[in-house]
Design an enzyme around this catalytic site. Sequence first.
Site, mmCIF file in Angstrom:
data_model
loop_
_atom_site.group_PDB
_atom_site.id
_atom_site.type_symbol
_atom_site.label_atom_id
_atom_site.label_comp_id
_atom_site.label_asym_id
_atom_site.label_seq_id
_atom_site.Cartn_x
_atom_site.Cartn_y
_atom_site.Cartn_z
ATOM 1 C CE LYS A 123 -3.683 4.647 0.381
ATOM 2 N NZ LYS A 123 -2.271 4.515 0.763
ATOM 3 C CG HIS B 215 -4.207 9.570 0.084
ATOM 4 N ND1 HIS B 215 -2.854 9.500 -0.050
ATOM 5 C CD2 HIS B 215 -4.454 9.151 1.348
ATOM 6 C CE1 HIS B 215 -2.321 9.069 1.077
ATOM 7 N NE2 HIS B 215 -3.267 8.850 1.932
ATOM 8 C CE1 TYR C 133 0.843 7.696 2.403
ATOM 9 C CE2 TYR C 133 1.129 5.396 1.840
ATOM 10 C CZ TYR C 133 0.378 6.407 2.403
ATOM 11 O OH TYR C 133 -0.829 6.105 2.989
ATOM 12 C CG ASP D 192 -1.837 1.195 1.256
ATOM 13 O OD1 ASP D 192 -2.950 1.059 0.705
ATOM 14 O OD2 ASP D 192 -1.463 2.264 1.779
HETATM 15 P P1 NAD Z 1 0.625 1.203 11.801
HETATM 16 O O1 NAD Z 1 -0.682 1.298 12.497
HETATM 17 O O2 NAD Z 1 0.877 0.118 10.844
HETATM 18 O O3 NAD Z 1 1.754 1.225 12.940
HETATM 19 C C1 NAD Z 1 3.098 1.357 12.586
HETATM 20 C C2 NAD Z 1 3.950 1.514 13.842
HETATM 21 O O4 NAD Z 1 3.901 0.321 14.617
HETATM 22 C C3 NAD Z 1 5.416 1.723 13.479
HETATM 23 O O5 NAD Z 1 5.980 2.593 14.458
HETATM 24 C C4 NAD Z 1 6.015 0.324 13.577
HETATM 25 O O6 NAD Z 1 7.377 0.358 13.845
HETATM 26 C C5 NAD Z 1 5.219 -0.249 14.736
HETATM 27 N N1 NAD Z 1 5.038 -1.707 14.654
HETATM 28 C C6 NAD Z 1 4.570 -2.409 13.570
HETATM 29 N N2 NAD Z 1 4.450 -3.712 13.885
HETATM 30 C C7 NAD Z 1 4.838 -3.847 15.172
HETATM 31 C C8 NAD Z 1 4.902 -4.953 16.052
HETATM 32 N N3 NAD Z 1 4.555 -6.171 15.675
HETATM 33 N N4 NAD Z 1 5.351 -4.725 17.326
HETATM 34 C C9 NAD Z 1 5.705 -3.484 17.724
HETATM 35 N N5 NAD Z 1 5.677 -2.395 16.940
HETATM 36 C C10 NAD Z 1 5.227 -2.567 15.670
HETATM 37 O O7 NAD Z 1 0.935 2.647 11.153
HETATM 38 P P2 NAD Z 1 0.798 3.455 9.832
HETATM 39 O O8 NAD Z 1 1.988 3.344 8.999
HETATM 40 O O9 NAD Z 1 0.343 4.798 10.264
HETATM 41 O O10 NAD Z 1 -0.407 2.751 9.026
HETATM 42 C C11 NAD Z 1 -0.196 1.626 8.200
HETATM 43 C C12 NAD Z 1 -0.375 1.967 6.733
HETATM 44 O O11 NAD Z 1 -1.664 2.542 6.504
HETATM 45 C C13 NAD Z 1 0.571 3.062 6.216
HETATM 46 O O12 NAD Z 1 1.886 2.597 6.040
HETATM 47 C C14 NAD Z 1 -0.128 3.473 4.955
HETATM 48 O O13 NAD Z 1 0.133 2.544 3.927
HETATM 49 C C15 NAD Z 1 -1.584 3.432 5.396
HETATM 50 N N6 NAD Z 1 -2.100 4.759 5.810
HETATM 51 C C16 NAD Z 1 -3.043 5.343 5.021
HETATM 52 C C17 NAD Z 1 -3.606 6.564 5.393
HETATM 53 C C18 NAD Z 1 -4.664 7.176 4.525
HETATM 54 O O14 NAD Z 1 -4.999 8.359 4.723
HETATM 55 N N7 NAD Z 1 -5.196 6.450 3.578
HETATM 56 C C19 NAD Z 1 -3.196 7.210 6.559
HETATM 57 C C20 NAD Z 1 -2.229 6.578 7.350
HETATM 58 C C21 NAD Z 1 -1.705 5.353 6.978
#
Ligand code: NAD
Length: 265
Positions: free
Chosen positions: A73, A105, A48, A43
Amino acid sequence: METAILNNGVIIPKIGFGVYEISPRDTKKCVLSAFECGYRHIDTSFYYHNEAEVGEAIKASKIKRSEIFVTTKITGAKTYAEACAMIDLALSKLKLDYIDMMLIHWPSGDTINTYKAMEDYYRAGKLRAIGLSNFFGKELDKILNSCKITPAVNQIETHVFRNQKTVQKMLENKGIITESWSPLASGENNIFSNSTLIEIGKKHNKSAAQVALRYLIERNVLIIPRSQNIAHMKENLDIFDFVLDKVDITKIEKLSKDEPLLGWY
Ligand code: NAD
């Protein structure tokens, strides 16, 4: 990897690898590591700044194109022509003949004409599925009232602290799957040391993160967790050998306030 079926019959892996905030310098390496761990769904977004590096990883992986699902997006196009140019740019940056799913997006610019452009690229076989992200209320209705092709997903903030059960039900009734962004709450709210999640995890021999992700999977919410740590990448995929019981779910649902935690939408 378990899969879900979108409203047009296209198959999508239930877990994807999110690359938000992964620097362009690190993206190719991270996506290749994710492929090695077993991820087949990536994704990304124009915003990004790492679509080109995602494309490089896809080419370098030598995995059959048909086995990989890529979402990207766009947003902010003011005209149909501008939206077409944004889709062309995504195809060229990703170095792909087609993109598996393209989302708007967030609502910005001329969303009706942006969606129309996406519908035309869908018909031309350049996009296998199209959908939305961060669309609620009037913005969502505007698209639903004008579209010819129902959005496949709405990617919205969804995690244990904002479980979106009501929104999910409304979307489901329209044939739209809820896809969670920040399924681990982006690491906020001390999610990884949350005592409820840890206690439930102990019972199943799983981590707090695995419990939080499993909760969404059991609700048929698609998830796209992000990590640059290979152990965490693997951990986040290893959630298909246990089932939460009713007591677990009641406890998890008490954590949700159903209001934005991350301050965007
Ligand atoms: P996430 O909820 O996936 O959390 C990521 C955080 O958790 C990071 O700090 C990572 O190091 C930590 N982490 C991941 N797995 C772990 C584990 N097993 N144990 C401990 N820590 C762990 O955060 P995100 O990146 O904000 O969201 C995921 C994806 O969603 C993004 O990469 C993006 O692709 C998408 N996204 C989309 C939008 C949108 O507006 N459409 C907005 C935000 C994110």
